[in-house]
Motif scaffolding. Structure first.
Motif, PDB file in Angstrom:
ATOM      1  N   PRO A  67     -20.688 -42.380  17.300  1.00 57.23           N
ATOM      2  CA  PRO A  67     -19.695 -41.298  17.244  1.00 57.23           C
ATOM      3  C   PRO A  67     -19.867 -40.324  16.089  1.00 57.23           C
ATOM      4  O   PRO A  67     -19.791 -39.102  16.306  1.00 57.23           O
ATOM      5  CB  PRO A  67     -18.362 -42.055  17.150  1.00 57.23           C
ATOM      6  CG  PRO A  67     -18.636 -43.348  17.829  1.00 57.23           C
ATOM      7  CD  PRO A  67     -20.040 -43.689  17.458  1.00 57.23           C
ATOM      8  N   ILE A 100     -21.199 -53.650  16.978  1.00 55.22           N
ATOM      9  CA  ILE A 100     -20.472 -52.619  17.733  1.00 55.22           C
ATOM     10  C   ILE A 100     -21.033 -51.238  17.355  1.00 55.22           C
ATOM     11  O   ILE A 100     -20.288 -50.294  17.127  1.00 55.22           O
ATOM     12  CB  ILE A 100     -18.949 -52.697  17.454  1.00 55.22           C
ATOM     13  CG1 ILE A 100     -18.670 -52.709  15.957  1.00 55.22           C
ATOM     14  CG2 ILE A 100     -18.357 -53.920  18.121  1.00 55.22           C
ATOM     15  CD1 ILE A 100     -17.190 -52.635  15.605  1.00 55.22           C
ATOM     16  N   GLN A 112     -19.793 -47.946  18.610  1.00 54.27           N
ATOM     17  CA  GLN A 112     -18.523 -47.448  18.073  1.00 54.27           C
ATOM     18  C   GLN A 112     -18.629 -47.019  16.620  1.00 54.27           C
ATOM     19  O   GLN A 112     -17.882 -46.150  16.176  1.00 54.27           O
ATOM     20  CB  GLN A 112     -17.445 -48.538  18.175  1.00 54.27           C
ATOM     21  CG  GLN A 112     -17.154 -49.017  19.580  1.00 54.27           C
ATOM     22  CD  GLN A 112     -16.158 -50.157  19.593  1.00 54.27           C
ATOM     23  OE1 GLN A 112     -15.243 -50.215  18.778  1.00 54.27           O
ATOM     24  NE2 GLN A 112     -16.337 -51.095  20.508  1.00 54.27           N
ATOM     25  N   THR A 113     -19.559 -47.612  15.870  1.00 57.03           N
ATOM     26  CA  THR A 113     -19.631 -47.353  14.434  1.00 57.03           C
ATOM     27  C   THR A 113     -20.719 -46.355  14.033  1.00 57.03           C
ATOM     28  O   THR A 113     -20.557 -45.637  13.053  1.00 57.03           O
ATOM     29  CB  THR A 113     -19.871 -48.667  13.673  1.00 57.03           C
ATOM     30  OG1 THR A 113     -21.063 -49.298  14.180  1.00 57.03           O
ATOM     31  CG2 THR A 113     -18.696 -49.610  13.842  1.00 57.03           C
TER      32      THR A 113
END
Length: 257
Positions: free
Chosen positions: A31, A24, A27-28
């Motif tokens: 951002p 992921i 998302q990790t």
């Protein structure tokens, strides 16, 4: 020498943790890089041009080490906290605890995942910073040692948070109300020499202050505190938290009902 079976167990858990956040990555990993880029633009370019120099360096050069360290701290911490609590929530942490491996293998497996994510994000933020400032390294061994030790410390901190957490909301309490304020007040955006004497003294009780200054010394060769004190603080907190986590896992605190 470590038992070969333990090495395999450690390697498997470490790889599992790495695969977890890489699956992921949007998302990790993305951002925090975007967030730090905004810091570079707003604080470095827009505000920094009005502030001028800080401790003999441009304001952008001064804040870059702190912003890199901030990304390492938050990602090392959050990776372990969310991963271990998810294992608790899904009840598969019990499979680890009954496995024929000592607790330190489990601890270091999670630490390894947190450190890896923290260093990857830190490297990505460093690469982004090159678009804004010409980074120079003053002392590479201090730079590497400080960032790795800090990532280890906050990975252990994330594990401690996950052990006590009873809901997903508990995972965000420590980063929001403790970690973030300590990071912002740790000298990321300023030198404590600008503060009144009383607040300079208060800053010395903030452990993140020592970590950021050690890392900044690796880049710029300047620090508001002795390097010896910085590493003593990091080592002391690491040993204390690691010992506490070991005892808690052995007793099954937060895991066994």
């Amino acid at each position: 020498m470590m038992n070969s079976a333990y090495v395999i167990a450690l390697k498997s858990l470490w790889i599992k943790e790495i695969n977890r956040f890489l699956r992921i990555w949007i998302q990790t990993l993305v951002p925090p890089v975007i967030t730090m880029s905004l810091y570079f633009v707003v604080f470095g370019n827009l505000i920094g041009s009005r502030i001028g120099e800080m401790s003999g360096f441009s304001y952008m050069s001064f804040i870059v080490p702190g912003l890199i360290m901030m990304s390492v701290i938050t990602n090392s911490y959050s990776n372990v906290a969310s991963s271990f609590f998810s294992a608790k929530f899904q009840r598969n942490v019990e499979e680890l605890l009954v496995a024929p491996v000592p607790n330190y293998i489990i601890i270091w497996g999670y630490i390894g995942g947190g450190v890896t994510r923290g260093l990857i994000v830190g490297f990505m933020v460093t690469c982004v910073s090159l678009f804004f400032v010409d980074l120079q390294i003053y002392n590479l061994p201090v730079l590497i040692l400080s960032v790795v030790c800090t990532a280890v410390l906050f990975s252990i901190g994330g594990l401690l948070n996950a052990i006590f957490a009873r809901s997903f909301d508990d995972i965000s309490i420590i980063p929001t109300f403790i970690l973030t304020p300590l990071t912002y007040l740790g000298g990321v955006f300023y030198s404590i020499s600008l503060l009144p004497e009383f607040w300079q003294g208060v800053s010395h009780f903030n452990p993140i202050f020592y970590m950021i200054n050690a890392f900044r010394y690796g880049f710029l060769g300047i620090s508001d505190v002795s390097l010896v004190w910085s590493f003593l603080v990091i080592v002391a907190f690491t040993v204390a938290l690691y010992s506490l986590v070991s005892v808690l896992l052995k007793k099954g605190v937060g895991i066994r009902s």
